[in-house]
Design an enzyme around this catalytic site. Structure first.
Site, mmCIF file in Angstrom:
data_model
loop_
_atom_site.group_PDB
_atom_site.id
_atom_site.type_symbol
_atom_site.label_atom_id
_atom_site.label_comp_id
_atom_site.label_asym_id
_atom_site.label_seq_id
_atom_site.Cartn_x
_atom_site.Cartn_y
_atom_site.Cartn_z
ATOM 1 N N TYR A 390 7.257 -8.546 -1.425
ATOM 2 C CA TYR A 390 7.171 -8.388 0.020
ATOM 3 C C TYR A 390 6.447 -9.566 0.645
ATOM 4 C CZ TYR A 390 8.412 -3.384 -0.424
ATOM 5 O OH TYR A 390 9.022 -2.193 -0.665
ATOM 6 N N LYS A 399 12.389 -15.668 10.530
ATOM 7 C CA LYS A 399 13.032 -14.361 10.532
ATOM 8 C C LYS A 399 12.316 -13.322 11.397
ATOM 9 C CE LYS A 399 13.625 -10.695 7.166
ATOM 10 N NZ LYS A 399 13.419 -10.391 5.742
ATOM 11 N N TYR A 400 10.996 -13.145 11.176
ATOM 12 C CA TYR A 400 10.295 -12.084 11.902
ATOM 13 C C TYR A 400 10.131 -12.417 13.372
ATOM 14 C CZ TYR A 400 9.759 -9.860 7.453
ATOM 15 O OH TYR A 400 10.038 -9.247 6.258
ATOM 16 N N GLU A 457 9.487 4.578 4.904
ATOM 17 C CA GLU A 457 9.546 3.773 3.677
ATOM 18 C C GLU A 457 9.617 4.703 2.470
ATOM 19 O OE1 GLU A 457 9.855 0.471 2.854
ATOM 20 O OE2 GLU A 457 9.886 1.304 0.824
ATOM 21 N N ASP A 486 13.172 8.406 1.818
ATOM 22 C CA ASP A 486 14.401 7.612 1.821
ATOM 23 C C ASP A 486 14.985 7.783 3.212
ATOM 24 O OD1 ASP A 486 17.226 6.955 1.688
ATOM 25 O OD2 ASP A 486 17.017 6.969 -0.498
ATOM 26 N N MET A 487 15.350 6.689 3.856
ATOM 27 C CA MET A 487 15.787 6.798 5.249
ATOM 28 C C MET A 487 16.964 7.757 5.402
ATOM 29 S SD MET A 487 17.735 3.158 5.892
ATOM 30 C CE MET A 487 16.579 2.123 4.991
ATOM 31 N N GLU A 509 15.684 -4.233 7.815
ATOM 32 C CA GLU A 509 15.946 -5.538 7.191
ATOM 33 C C GLU A 509 16.501 -5.275 5.789
ATOM 34 O OE1 GLU A 509 12.591 -8.000 6.299
ATOM 35 O OE2 GLU A 509 11.136 -6.405 6.616
ATOM 36 N N GLU A 518 23.291 -5.554 -0.567
ATOM 37 C CA GLU A 518 22.223 -4.634 -0.953
ATOM 38 C C GLU A 518 22.396 -3.299 -0.228
ATOM 39 O OE1 GLU A 518 18.450 -6.687 -0.762
ATOM 40 O OE2 GLU A 518 19.183 -8.312 -2.046
#
Lengths: 766, 766
Positions: A390, A399-400, A457, A486-487, A509, A518
């Site tokens: 991470y 990116k962020y 998360e 898990d979403m 992301e 992924e």
């Protein structure tokens, strides 16, 4: 998420020092290469020297043996009964070399006057013996770097290659460097004394005439083609590399790139490749400097060999004693003043170049040590990432920042739609250690739009950090609702009054190097139930996958030599799996026609796209199929509940120059958010658009789809690539197949095709 | 020696009965295929029937579903949000099939109105569902032979192939037969009712126009090219075969041969492929008969499917009751007389053909069951053969007869040289069970020239038989000196006075399928010391190896599916070893241009030659090198004592028609003896010369050098084959590499190359 740094402290954004090993070579070396000469060379700044393996005495002896045999043939009534001549073992007088520890700083040179590719069986036989004796003796002396001149004629390339392959067996550490021009002929004259065996063969032997054969001028890619045949015959051995001679005039950019993609171990700069500057000092032209820089940025940059730029100067003491060699006129001009002139100006110039190399782009600094390093894509749905992974991703300078902009734009648009006063619900799904949560809070604070923020998360370890951060981070300040789930099974927003509500913005992301690899589509399908049906926004909103055919002998050779277990594979085929890799030593095969001024633009095609949220009707059908209510037409006889996320495409790529295709380079682009006002926030790893859309982003390396057997392309070929994103009920995988055509008189003529490659056995688990 | 019959009683010189399974097919079958229909078909002599999997009801239902979807798209504001239509599971009314034991006599036919290759994603989606439902249902019903129409358009071939590959996974015993024309279009109209999905797609979908694309007339090899792409994508699955439709006009011989080399499982003879003879009966043209015969001689001949030649007649009882269908005019003509006419004349004709097939050549009778069966070459130097192996070789009707002629000629020549009265010393080295000894004694007896005969054999078991034979055989009569020794260590002839003498004639049979591959050169070098220096004769005197590139998908597919251990290999690569094999289902790639009348003559090149005895100077050098006196220049750093038996060659083959090269077919020729009077006794397995030199010889099958990856050839390609016979001090092996070129405007353009294949790890031990 795409870069696995193996958890070490490998992240090194600082500019690494440029490494340049420089050797000195003389095509007609007069001095014997002794330890003393080597230490003199090193004292002026050279790292190594080349050394002929045998002496002129040996050459004379071989020629005498040859002459004896020719005489015997002439005297014999049955020439076929005369045994072929044998070269007897080396005598002390035949070689100046001897085993010494300092030999590791030497590059041995095999005799340039032999012709391993000779059509004359006698000359080939003699040449092979000389070559084998020399290589074996060099290896015996502990000199493992041996340079050998490339084949004299293209016609004998297979014979030449067969001999080189055999020689690789003469020592386990032996490295053979084949000396080749970039195109046409070598600048260095190797047969100055007129006794090249190829000449002798021409005198005594007329090759059988191929009735269709004609003498053709050397082709631009002829030298590369010879190299390709040699290394193919030698099965891409990692101990067979190139000694590339840089000419005074560099060939076109396409050919420069081709050579850059090949395993060049020695970069030979002859005197003629230098210009003289106004002061008379040797310098490289701008183009030459740039080409050198490209090579120096490789993970293992080639050694530079200065050839015929003047002898090793005597010791300092000798200089004082006035034993300097006679200066050339140009050098003389620079000695007008009193200080002693520089006896090694070419070397000094290169050392200066070394000190003043331009700095590398961020992704190269970031990826230092990871160039052309093959990694299996992450499986974040089934594996839990470690904190360091991470951390690496969070260092991205672009990116962020772009995510924050996208969230801010979306907040403004939603404020328009929903009106003031209603807090906007944002959920960061797959929140990791929380970088996107911070960006959401910053966007909220900067726009002044109040948000209710969730951080979802599944990784229990990251969940600990999220809770701690919520408690301690000033910006978070306990306002974030941290959910361990898990979403796909998160029930969603609960309003302050305890009722089930909907999320307005879902931020994630989940993209991999090939966008959907992924399983972002599957995850976002799975969490879509929490999103508001009418105005719900996904960030990213859409993404596309892109690819283009490439030549990368480095990765092919690497895969060839590796065991499947070495690549963490327990099932499936190492050739049937895409790899995340910082492509570096490679070449685009399909480029827009270029001029010398333009940079080369590869033809990168968009394979397919996904956008979110998707139609509820499609989700409903999928859920029915998963439930077995409708069991028809599943692609592989499964229930077909994910079939709407299958994709396929077929594209034709025009390839101007002949080459070898080792696979496909894959990239992605994504629209994080396109606002109602027309502003678009995008990320891209596509080499054509990355500069414009997200320059200096470092989070993703490209992906590489290999070919089991490289495909040959002639000039002006067409490649037809078919690609599939396949799915059953349990996983997602890719398939790819390439066909090669050429167009003759308006008609397409098929020239070859690869097998169908499938990563089914190593698919990404849902 | 080349044929290993595995010691069983497999030697079967009798003519085997011709097997022909015949099925009946109707493109628009009216009757449903029931057990009753099948038993009626079998009672008139058919072996099987084809059966459509689904009914017209199913087709209507699919078309209705499609129409609903098209309507929904029209009504929707967001067409992309409308889920793709699903075909619901089969209803009883959708199919007439049901699981029954008799189903093993059925060939299921998938719906011919689908288009798996459609560029319209909707049509392709529907077609795929129909196809998968049908194939899965057929497999469920126990029908493992399923015929599927080939791709509608060449452009969609990869997509078609991908679907077929997936379908192969629907049942473990499933065999898919792809219906293809030999060239151009099928004769059978598959969309007679006007509802082919390809038509619907054309109405609703305009494919993206490839700017360079143009409508081109069908190419002669277009159908083969589609097949090649499909099976390549399906990785040469043995469960994917061809249903080849035979047209009224057969295409050129080259294309006939090509199809013959492919895995044709069904040979579809439509009504149009028959002519009518003078009496009005259907017959096949001469060319068609010959082509059928070629197929029937395969190890697994294809089944013949009669298509649209009339319905299955009713029961005999019905015939008596006068319920015969109305005769066609032609058939009516034959019913002029009173006896009931034949309701199945096509079938009757084929059964007649089956009974009257021409007899096979001896080597095919001999090799029955061994066609395309891969064997590793014998290692007679290290393994001792079993008696049955010798017995098989001894049955050759030609080989030993020719040896006897050669010995007789040599005896006469030597009698001239040496004069009367001196007995001529003959040694048979590697005598086995003694067949050559018998021939030597017969030659002696017939010419009246006295010989002193030795029989030298290293195999202790064969040695027992030799001694017994010497004691019991009337011809041998105790006159033969039987020696148990490796010929290389046999001291040689001892005169009657006990002195060392020399042998005048050395007779051996050491040749393998590729002449020198069982080390005849090395053995004869080793025994040459016993031969008279001036006038000594070797029988054979010389031999040459020959080869030509071939297409043999059967052997490639076979090798692909086999484990190395299965091939008795413990080391090395199954692709890097030549195999002895009776090449049968294969095609020559390089043939002389032919007319319809000429048989096709392959271009078989002579690779290299050996002749005996060799120069004593060469033997002397070899022995010095073996002794280490001269240790220079060994090819692989060994002592090089066998280097004079190394060989290499490089040849270009012109290949007129596009194709796939799977490897090289290898052969040999040998001159047993060429007399001073100009008579030559020769053996040959070279297909170009075997008829002339040794017709009906059965002792050797060809040898096959495989390619790991098949090489694609476009029309008018050139193949350049490099081949080596390599040797170190312990063994002999072969290496081969192939390059593909085409000639454009007088220049050669490289199109591809194989890797270097080497049998080093499985070399023949000296």
């Amino acid at each position: 998420m795409a870069v696995d740094m193996n958890g070490s402290g490998a992240y090194a954004p600082d500019e690494p020092a440029t490494i340049m090993y420089i050797g000195q070579h003389e095509t007609q070396r007069k001095d014997s290469v002794t330890g003393e000469l080597l230490s003199r060379a090193q004292s002026v700044g050279y790292d190594m020297l080349t050394a002929p393996i045998t002496t002129s005495h040996f050459q004379s002896r071989v020629l005498a043996t040859l002459q004896e045999h020719v005489n015997a043939l002439g005297d014999s009534s049955r020439p076929e009964s005369v045994p072929l001549p044998l070269i007897s073992p080396l005598l002390p007088v035949d070689t100046d070399l001897t085993p010494e520890p300092s030999n590791s700083s030497l590059i041995a040179i095999t005799s340039p006057w032999i012709d391993l590719a000779s059509p004359d069986p006698l000359i080939a036989h003699i040449s092979r013996q000389v070559f084998n004796l020399e290589v074996a003796y060099a290896a015996f002396c502990g000199i493992n770097n041996v340079m050998v001149h490339g084949p004299v004629s293209a016609d004998g390339t297979t014979q030449y290659a067969r001999t080189v392959l055999e020689a690789l067996g003469l020592g386990p550490y032996l490295q053979l460097h084949v000396l080749l021009p970039m195109s046409g002929e070598l600048e260095q004259d190797v047969s100055a004394d007129g006794t090249h065996l190829a000449e002798l063969a021409r005198e005594r032997y007329t090759a059988p005439v191929d009735e269709d054969e004609e003498e053709s001028e050397p082709e631009l890619y002829g030298s590369w083609e010879a190299w390709n045949a040699i290394r193919t015959m030698c099965n891409y051995s990692s101990r067979l590399t190139i000694a590339l001679e840089i000419p005074r005039q560099l060939p076109p950019l396409n050919l420069q790139s081709r050579w850059h993609s090949e395993p060049v171990r020695l970069l030979v700069l002859p005197r003629t490749s230098f210009l003289r500057n106004a002061k008379g000092y040797p310098v490289l032209a701008k183009m030459h400097q740039q080409y050198l820089t490209r090579f120096l940025r490789l993970r293992f940059p080639p050694w530079v060999i200065l050839s015929d730029v003047g002898p090793i100067p005597p010791n300092d003491q000798d200089v004082v004693n006035g034993h300097l060699p006679e200066p050339t006129p140009a050098e003389a001009a620079t000695t007008a003043n009193d200080k002693p002139k520089d006896p090694v100006p070419h070397l000094r110039y290169l050392r200066h170049q070394q000190q003043t190399q331009p700095s590398r782009p961020p992704i190269e600094r970031f990826g230092q040590g990871y160039q052309d390093y093959l990694q299996s894509p992450l499986q974040p749905l089934t594996d839990n990432l470690e904190s360091i992974t991470y951390e690496v991703f969070e260092k991205d300078p672009v990116k962020y920042e772009w995510y924050e902009r996208a969230v801010a734009l979306a907040l403004k648009d939603l404020r328009e739609t929903l009106g003031e006063g209603v807090p906007i619900v944002i959920a960061v799904v797959g929140a990791g250690r929380g970088p996107l949560v911070t960006r959401v809070l910053q966007a909220s604070s900067k726009t002044g739009i109040t948000v209710k923020c969730y951080a979802v998360e599944k990784n229990p370890n990251a969940h600990v950090l999220l809770q701690r951060r919520n408690a301690t981070d000033a910006l978070w300040n306990g306002k974030v609702t941290v959910v361990k789930s898990d979403m796909r099974s998160w029930p969603g927003h609960i309003t302050s009054t305890g009722e089930a509500g909907k999320v307005d913005i879902l931020v994630s992301e989940l993209l991999g190097s090939f966008a959907d690899n992924e399983l972002s589509p599957e995850c976002l399908d799975g969490v879509q139930h929490v999103l508001h049906l009418e105005h719900g926004i996904n960030i990213p909103q859409s993404y596309t996958t892109h690819f283009t055919p490439i030549a990368t002998s480095k990765l092919y050779s690497d895969l060839l030599s590796r065991a499947s277990t070495d690549l963490n594979m327990t099932i499936g085929d190492k050739w049937e799996l895409p790899y995340v890799v910082m492509l570096h030593q490679f070449d685009f095969l399909s480029v827009q026609p270029t001029t010398e001024e333009d940079p080369r633009t590869p033809d990168v095609k968009e394979a397919w796209s996904f956008s979110h949220p998707i139609s509820p009707a499609i989700l409903e059908q999928a859920s029915k199929r998963a439930g077995g209510t409708t069991d028809a037409g599943g692609w592989v006889g499964g229930d077909g509940s994910n079939e709407h996320n299958a994709r396929s495409c077929k594209f034709t790529f025009a390839c101007q120059d002949r080459g070898i295709c080792h696979g496909l380079g894959g990239y992605f682009e994504t629209v994080l958010y396109a606002s109602s006002s027309g502003q678009k926030v995008e990320l891209s790893t596509n080499p054509v658009t990355m500069e414009e859309k997200s320059k200096d982003m470092i989070s993703w390396f490209p992906i590489f789809f290999p070919l089991k057997t490289p495909l040959y392309l002639p000039d002006n070929a067409e490649m037809e690539v078919s690609m599939w994103r396949q799915t059953d009920d349990r996983k997602v995988w890719y398939e790819w197949v390439i066909e090669v055509y050429e167009r003759v008189g308006g008609k397409r003529k098929k020239l070859g095709m690869s097998e169908l490659h499938t990563s089914r056995k190593n698919g990404c688990l849902m």
